[in-house]
Enzyme design. Structure first.
Site, short mmCIF file in Angstrom:
data_model
loop_
_atom_site.label_atom_id
_atom_site.label_comp_id
_atom_site.label_asym_id
_atom_site.label_seq_id
_atom_site.Cartn_x
_atom_site.Cartn_y
_atom_site.Cartn_z
N GLY A 181 -20.69 -1.29 -1.67
CA GLY A 181 -21.45 -0.95 -2.87
C GLY A 181 -22.36 0.25 -2.61
O GLY A 181 -22.10 1.06 -1.71
N GLU B 1 -20.46 -1.06 3.71
CA GLU B 1 -19.63 0.09 3.30
C GLU B 1 -20.30 0.69 2.08
O GLU B 1 -20.03 0.26 0.96
CB GLU B 1 -18.22 -0.38 2.92
CG GLU B 1 -17.43 -1.06 4.00
CD GLU B 1 -16.97 -0.11 5.08
OE1 GLU B 1 -17.19 1.11 4.94
OE2 GLU B 1 -16.41 -0.62 6.07
N CYS C 2 -15.38 5.74 -2.94
CA CYS C 2 -16.47 6.11 -2.03
C CYS C 2 -16.01 7.28 -1.17
O CYS C 2 -16.82 8.01 -0.61
CB CYS C 2 -16.95 4.93 -1.22
SG CYS C 2 -15.65 4.04 -0.42
C1 UN1 Z 1 -13.54 2.80 -1.66
O1 UN1 Z 1 -13.60 3.75 -2.43
O2 UN1 Z 1 -14.39 1.87 -1.73
O3 UN1 Z 1 -9.63 5.84 1.53
C2 UN1 Z 1 -12.48 2.61 -0.66
C3 UN1 Z 1 -9.50 5.55 0.35
C4 UN1 Z 1 -9.07 4.16 0.03
C5 UN1 Z 1 -10.25 3.27 0.09
C6 UN1 Z 1 -11.41 3.68 -0.72
N1 UN1 Z 1 -8.08 3.74 0.99
O4 UN1 Z 1 -9.69 6.34 -0.54
#
Ligand code: UN1
Length: 504
Positions: free
Chosen positions: A238, A260, A294
């Site tokens: 988050g 994360e 993210c």
């Molecule tokens: C996320 O955005 O929380 O690397 C994870 C990536 C994906 C995971 C994103 N495998 O863009």
């Protein structure tokens, strides 16, 4: 739509709690699709008492699950992967309906779930401990990895099913049980996944409370997870403020956590790189999942000699971006998750202007029903303005120039987040510098491929305000287990370490 929902066992009104049986007596809350504002179904949250019962069952299930041999636990995860293969299309469609990413991206998300199951099945026979030479004669020194307990998995809306699976597949082979609190924006996909896990567990006669679910608000149900000593590990995905709160509460009771949190991904585009690779990587990184990963590319740092060309070519791609219903295979961008996300993006664009940035394109609301569609934005800035330091969870890309590679790396590292980064170059000196201790300070640093779309085989996570946690592949499994060091004496005598003399 109705077909997909019923194929996955979603009813008109659904209980939001599971720990062997379903519970949830909160008021029904409608789940609305960002695609068009249509109601998909309703969900009832669990109460504090129902949470307590679910956690108690999940904790109780750990007592037997931890004694099941790890390769047998792997069998269940293999079955979970096979169930996901069988349900891949339906689950992907539900992800698209519920949070709005394009169907092709949703299919990729479910594929990530299948892949992590495969990895975890192999891992179930490889939870290796080391042996070390003892300093004492006829002694052996070793370490073992034991199951940890209940893992509380708190996930975000943007990867509503994959993040649960990265944690769950690994936790299960490690002998842990899982208590999942999904984002309140995506409860239906969580219910569908829990049903799939239940089926896999029951097939082998295991307690289905091993994969429990508690849907509710972060401020009540989330905090019950964070503060309860029966939850050995909290894996939280988050925002940075959210993670700061979770980290404090879990640390207060000396629990473990995997955080994360926010990213602020940057791509450095060198004049020595391939322009086509740079364009495609940045374009997908910034607009994919409507900028709601993210790992999304939020900054592109371009060598000044090619800045003009790169900017024009990228603007061309942005102008042509097909935006609309994410179920339509033609579209590359769907809606944002809700109208609040659209407002946040518009506010950020206002701040960019106020801080001296120049909007080159985008930020226009589109008239589709539901009100969640907006064109992706590029803003030209000089350096990391205050707004650039913030993670706006939307398709806003900041473009800036650089002269030397050292300057580019400084810009890339000059934010408080440290998740994902990339360089596009064919110059080995530049790429090696970028990957060296003097280079990117992120948990992910790529060469000639973008910031998003990490493979599950590697450990996933980042530094600084991203929180420092790692999940998925490599040796990330160790966070889900308890390490025990053993000294074993088979000499028939007592000998102390450090050469301490026992003789009287
Ligand atoms: C996320 O955005 O929380 O690397 C994870 C990536 C994906 C995971 C994103 N495998 O863009």
């Amino acid at each position: 739509m109705q077909e997909v929902l019923s194929a996955l066992g979603i009813s008109d009104v659904n209980a939001g709690g599971f720990s062997g049986s379903w519970s949830g007596s909160g008021r029904p809350q409608a789940v609305v699709s960002p695609i068009n504002g249509d109601r998909l179904a309703s969900v009832t949250n669990v109460t504090a008492q129902e949470f307590e019962a679910a956690l108690a069952k999940c904790h109780q299930a750990f007592a037997t699950w931890k004694l099941v041999p790890a390769p047998r636990r792997g069998e269940v995860v293999k079955e979970l992967g096979d169930e996901l293969r069988r349900n891949k299309e339906a689950l992907a469609e539900l992800v698209t309906l519920e949070m709005g990413k394009t169907l092709r991206e949703s299919l990729g998300e479910v594929q990530e779930m299948i892949d992590i199951c495969d990895l975890a099945v192999g891992l179930s026979r490889q939870l290796y401990g080391l042996t070390m030479p003892s300093e004492r004669r006829m002694h052996r020194l070793q370490e073992q990895w034991h199951p940890l307990g209940v893992v509380g998995v708190i996930t975000a809306f943007n990867f509503p099913v994959a993040v649960w699976s990265w944690n769950t597949a690994i936790a299960l082979v490690c002998g842990d049980t899982v208590l999942w609190k999904p984002s309140s924006k995506t409860p239906l996909t969580a219910i569908a996944c829990t049903r799939i896990a239940e089926k896999a567990l029951r097939k082998f006669g295991h307690d289905p409370a091993i994969c429990s679910l508690v849907i509710g608000r972060g401020s009540d149900i989330g905090d019950l997870i964070n503060t309860d000593p029966r939850v050995a590990l909290v894996s939280y995905t988050g925002s940075v403020p959210g993670g700061r709160h979770v980290g404090r509460l879990v640390q207060e009771r000396f629990g473990k956590h995997i955080l994360e949190l926010g990213g602020n991904g940057a791509v450095i585009v060198s004049e020595k790189g391939d322009l086509e690779i740079a364009l495609q990587s940045v374009y997908f990184g910034a607009t994919g999942t409507s900028g709601q990963r993210c790992t999304s590319t939020r900054r592109v740092i371009v060598q000044e000699s090619i800045l003009g060309t790169f900017r024009e070519r990228l603007l061309d791609l942005y102008r042509k971006t097909p935006i609309g219903d994410p179920r339509d295979g033609e579209n590359l961008m769907g809606p944002l998750v809700d109208t609040a996300a659209v407002e946040t993006m518009l506010a950020a664009i206002g701040t960019v202007k106020a801080q001296g940035g120049r909007i080159l394109i985008g930020g226009e609301k589109l008239p589709q029903p539901g009100g969640c569609y907006i064109t992706p934005c590029i803003a030209e800035v000089s350096g990391n303005l205050p707004i650039v330091q913030e993670e706006t969870f939307a398709p806003v890309l900041y473009i800036m120039g650089y002269r030397t590679i050292e300057e580019a790396i400084e810009l890339q590292n000059g934010v408080s987040q440290g998740l994902s980064s990339a360089i596009i170059t064919n110059d080995q000196r530049e790429s090696e510098l970028f990957l060296s201790a003097a280079g990117s300070d992120c948990g992910i640093a790529n060469v000639n491929t973008g910031t998003s779309g990490a493979e599950i085989g590697g450990a996933f996570g980042g530094e600084k305000e991203t929180g420092g946690g790692r999940e998925s592949g490599s040796d990330a499994w160790k966070a889900y287990m308890r390490r025990q060091t053993n000294a074993i004496n088979f000499s028939g005598k007592v000998e102390l370490a450090q050469g301490i003399n026992l003789e009287m």
